[in-house]
Design a protein around this motif. Sequence first.
Motif, PDB file in Angstrom:
ATOM      1  N   LEU A 166       0.820  -1.213   0.000  1.00  0.00           N
ATOM      2  CA  LEU A 166       0.000   0.000   0.000  1.00  0.00           C
ATOM      3  C   LEU A 166       0.857   1.266   0.000  1.00  0.00           C
ATOM      4  O   LEU A 166       0.481   2.267  -0.628  1.00  0.00           O
ATOM      5  N   GLY A 167       2.017   1.221   0.671  1.00  0.00           N
ATOM      6  CA  GLY A 167       2.909   2.384   0.661  1.00  0.00           C
ATOM      7  C   GLY A 167       3.256   2.813  -0.761  1.00  0.00           C
ATOM      8  O   GLY A 167       3.282   4.003  -1.087  1.00  0.00           O
ATOM      9  N   GLY A 168       3.515   1.833  -1.618  1.00  0.00           N
ATOM     10  CA  GLY A 168       3.848   2.120  -3.019  1.00  0.00           C
ATOM     11  C   GLY A 168       2.660   2.702  -3.773  1.00  0.00           C
ATOM     12  O   GLY A 168       2.816   3.592  -4.623  1.00  0.00           O
ATOM     13  N   ILE A 169       1.477   2.204  -3.463  1.00  0.00           N
ATOM     14  CA  ILE A 169       0.255   2.705  -4.115  1.00  0.00           C
ATOM     15  C   ILE A 169       0.017   4.170  -3.739  1.00  0.00           C
ATOM     16  O   ILE A 169      -0.275   5.009  -4.599  1.00  0.00           O
ATOM     17  N   MET A 170       0.160   4.477  -2.462  1.00  0.00           N
ATOM     18  CA  MET A 170      -0.095   5.844  -1.998  1.00  0.00           C
ATOM     19  C   MET A 170       0.926   6.802  -2.617  1.00  0.00           C
ATOM     20  O   MET A 170       0.580   7.881  -3.083  1.00  0.00           O
ATOM     21  N   GLN A 209       2.493  -2.704  -9.034  1.00  0.00           N
ATOM     22  CA  GLN A 209       2.431  -1.969 -10.296  1.00  0.00           C
ATOM     23  C   GLN A 209       1.194  -2.376 -11.105  1.00  0.00           C
ATOM     24  O   GLN A 209       0.553  -1.533 -11.734  1.00  0.00           O
ATOM     25  N   GLU A 210       0.870  -3.649 -11.043  1.00  0.00           N
ATOM     26  CA  GLU A 210      -0.319  -4.127 -11.774  1.00  0.00           C
ATOM     27  C   GLU A 210      -1.579  -3.430 -11.241  1.00  0.00           C
ATOM     28  O   GLU A 210      -2.455  -3.015 -12.012  1.00  0.00           O
ATOM     29  N   ALA A 211      -1.653  -3.281  -9.915  1.00  0.00           N
ATOM     30  CA  ALA A 211      -2.806  -2.581  -9.315  1.00  0.00           C
ATOM     31  C   ALA A 211      -2.803  -1.110  -9.738  1.00  0.00           C
ATOM     32  O   ALA A 211      -3.848  -0.557 -10.100  1.00  0.00           O
ATOM     33  N   LEU A 212      -1.633  -0.484  -9.710  1.00  0.00           N
ATOM     34  CA  LEU A 212      -1.542   0.925 -10.142  1.00  0.00           C
ATOM     35  C   LEU A 212      -1.976   1.062 -11.599  1.00  0.00           C
ATOM     36  O   LEU A 212      -2.738   1.976 -11.941  1.00  0.00           O
ATOM     37  N   ASP A 213      -1.524   0.153 -12.440  1.00  0.00           N
ATOM     38  CA  ASP A 213      -1.887   0.221 -13.858  1.00  0.00           C
ATOM     39  C   ASP A 213      -3.389   0.059 -14.053  1.00  0.00           C
ATOM     40  O   ASP A 213      -3.966   0.609 -14.990  1.00  0.00           O
ATOM     41  N   ALA A 214      -4.020  -0.692 -13.142  1.00  0.00           N
ATOM     42  CA  ALA A 214      -5.479  -0.881 -13.238  1.00  0.00           C
ATOM     43  C   ALA A 214      -6.235   0.319 -12.662  1.00  0.00           C
ATOM     44  O   ALA A 214      -7.459   0.393 -12.792  1.00  0.00           O
ATOM     45  N   GLY A 215      -5.494   1.258 -12.018  1.00  0.00           N
ATOM     46  CA  GLY A 215      -6.150   2.466 -11.518  1.00  0.00           C
ATOM     47  C   GLY A 215      -6.224   2.572 -10.006  1.00  0.00           C
ATOM     48  O   GLY A 215      -6.926   3.440  -9.479  1.00  0.00           O
ATOM     49  N   VAL A 240      11.157 -12.260  -4.508  1.00  0.00           N
ATOM     50  CA  VAL A 240       9.986 -11.813  -3.736  1.00  0.00           C
ATOM     51  C   VAL A 240       9.821 -10.295  -3.848  1.00  0.00           C
ATOM     52  O   VAL A 240       8.719  -9.786  -4.050  1.00  0.00           O
ATOM     53  N   LYS A 241      10.929  -9.572  -3.692  1.00  0.00           N
ATOM     54  CA  LYS A 241      10.843  -8.107  -3.797  1.00  0.00           C
ATOM     55  C   LYS A 241      10.270  -7.696  -5.154  1.00  0.00           C
ATOM     56  O   LYS A 241       9.402  -6.818  -5.239  1.00  0.00           O
ATOM     57  N   ASN A 242      10.760  -8.339  -6.188  1.00  0.00           N
ATOM     58  CA  ASN A 242      10.281  -7.988  -7.535  1.00  0.00           C
ATOM     59  C   ASN A 242       8.826  -8.389  -7.736  1.00  0.00           C
ATOM     60  O   ASN A 242       8.058  -7.656  -8.372  1.00  0.00           O
ATOM     61  N   ARG A 243       8.460  -9.533  -7.197  1.00  0.00           N
ATOM     62  CA  ARG A 243       7.084  -9.989  -7.336  1.00  0.00           C
ATOM     63  C   ARG A 243       6.113  -9.008  -6.653  1.00  0.00           C
ATOM     64  O   ARG A 243       5.078  -8.646  -7.214  1.00  0.00           O
ATOM     65  N   LEU A 244       6.484  -8.558  -5.459  1.00  0.00           N
ATOM     66  CA  LEU A 244       5.627  -7.604  -4.742  1.00  0.00           C
ATOM     67  C   LEU A 244       5.535  -6.285  -5.520  1.00  0.00           C
ATOM     68  O   LEU A 244       4.451  -5.685  -5.618  1.00  0.00           O
ATOM     69  N   LYS A 245       6.654  -5.841  -6.074  1.00  0.00           N
ATOM     70  CA  LYS A 245       6.634  -4.624  -6.903  1.00  0.00           C
ATOM     71  C   LYS A 245       5.735  -4.805  -8.111  1.00  0.00           C
ATOM     72  O   LYS A 245       4.994  -3.893  -8.502  1.00  0.00           O
ATOM     73  N   GLN A 246       5.839  -5.980  -8.736  1.00  0.00           N
ATOM     74  CA  GLN A 246       5.022  -6.261  -9.940  1.00  0.00           C
ATOM     75  C   GLN A 246       3.535  -6.204  -9.629  1.00  0.00           C
ATOM     76  O   GLN A 246       2.757  -5.629 -10.376  1.00  0.00           O
ATOM     77  N   VAL A 247       3.142  -6.854  -8.532  1.00  0.00           N
ATOM     78  CA  VAL A 247       1.712  -6.894  -8.170  1.00  0.00           C
ATOM     79  C   VAL A 247       1.225  -5.474  -7.862  1.00  0.00           C
ATOM     80  O   VAL A 247       0.134  -5.071  -8.280  1.00  0.00           O
TER      81      VAL A 247
END
Lengths: 227, 227
Positions: free
Chosen positions: B44-48, B173-179, B164-171
């Motif tokens: 969530l920190g990355g999303i915010m 980013q996928e949420a961010l790309d979806a809005g 794991v770090k990359n996987r969490l970043k990917q997920v």
Amino acid sequence: MSITKQTIELFYDVVSPYSWIAFEELCRYRTKWNIDLKLRPFFLGGIMQSSGNKPPASVPAKGDYMVHDISRLRRFYHIPVNFPANVAEVLFVKGSLAAQRFLTAVQITKPELVEPLSRELWMRIWSRDEDIASLDSLRQAGRKIGLLEPEIDGLIDQSKGDSVKNRLKQVTQEALDAGAFGAPTIIVHDLDNTKNLVFGSDRMLIIAMLLGEQYVGPLTELAPSKL
Amino acid sequence: MSITKQTIELFYDVVSPYSWIAFEELCRYRTKWNIDLKLRPFFLGGIMQSSGNKPPASVPAKGDYMVHDISRLRRFYHIPVNFPANVAEVLFVKGSLAAQRFLTAVQITKPELVEPLSRELWMRIWSRDEDIASLDSLRQAGRKIGLLEPEIDGLIDQSKGDSVKNRLKQVTQEALDAGAFGAPTIIVHDLDNTKNLVFGSDRMLIIAMLLGEQYVGPLTELAPSKL
């Protein structure tokens, strides 16, 4: 169900589409729940400034989301919400101060017309993309709900006067004092006579719990025919 | 009800109490709706940071409101949410990065344990006011859901690694790309195979509409006994 009606106060501003949704939901549920719905037009601009809150669309992804969210709520509730073409101008340049003052004048002089006038103002701004900022627009809304020209003249004059301005400020301050930070703000007076501050159009299940009532869906069969 | 299950993706972070509510709601509705619930821990920190959104409590009146709101949702859903004593430290100093990485490692290696581990982490941070930031805390959570010491060692090691770090970043980013702009973020794949982004724990009625399913209340009878 108790014999005494429980009070629900709805603080709203016609600039807010989620306020429209809460307004229609609560108007419909007056027929199912033993509630006394008090309509309390306030000034959302004052709430946002005093609370330090920002409009949802100040975060771009939230603004994009709102378009989809509102369109689904339209379908769910059968409320004909449409985004205005120039939403930033309508919400942040033109605003709703004159409209909320006009509503306040109507509430003082003809309180039984606050409900149809609010609905007509929402139909203008949030369905037909019509102006609500000019006095001529407010006159048109007044005519639409059956006010006569001399009544409209009187209400427009009244809405420019200090007593209306002060009343709108008072109601807005009352909402702020209760903890408001946006619209709709709902105060549910529950079975224990506690005041519960509820924010948003999406807490009908919680309001039902507080009242000891049942939520039975969006009651789309009660959508006013003009909608 | 169609024969093919409809997919619902739940993007969440255990730092978010509203995510916990959405998680339990959707876990319960798997028994009623023909859905395939995909649990997608993100950060969530990355999303915010990427969306420019701010936590609700950055507006003081919103923070005060949340305490009441969460307490009513606790009662409505029978989910034992409690505010941590020092909520600012827990959410903004300690945060959830280690916990979300641990969850991501578990999702890669033991995907069937993501659900109980998520619930146990929420019980720690949002019910019992226990730490989720230290590796020792994550070990305790792992033990609680039945992992053995060598398994925990392996998952902790894995959670520090790049995959794991990359996987969490990917997920994320996928949420961010979806809005996405917050948590929970839910993607509902509807009957027309359209992806609908839904924000918050308060859209179950709308999710039901999108799926062509019925919403029948909070299903408190399905609350896990450990809650």
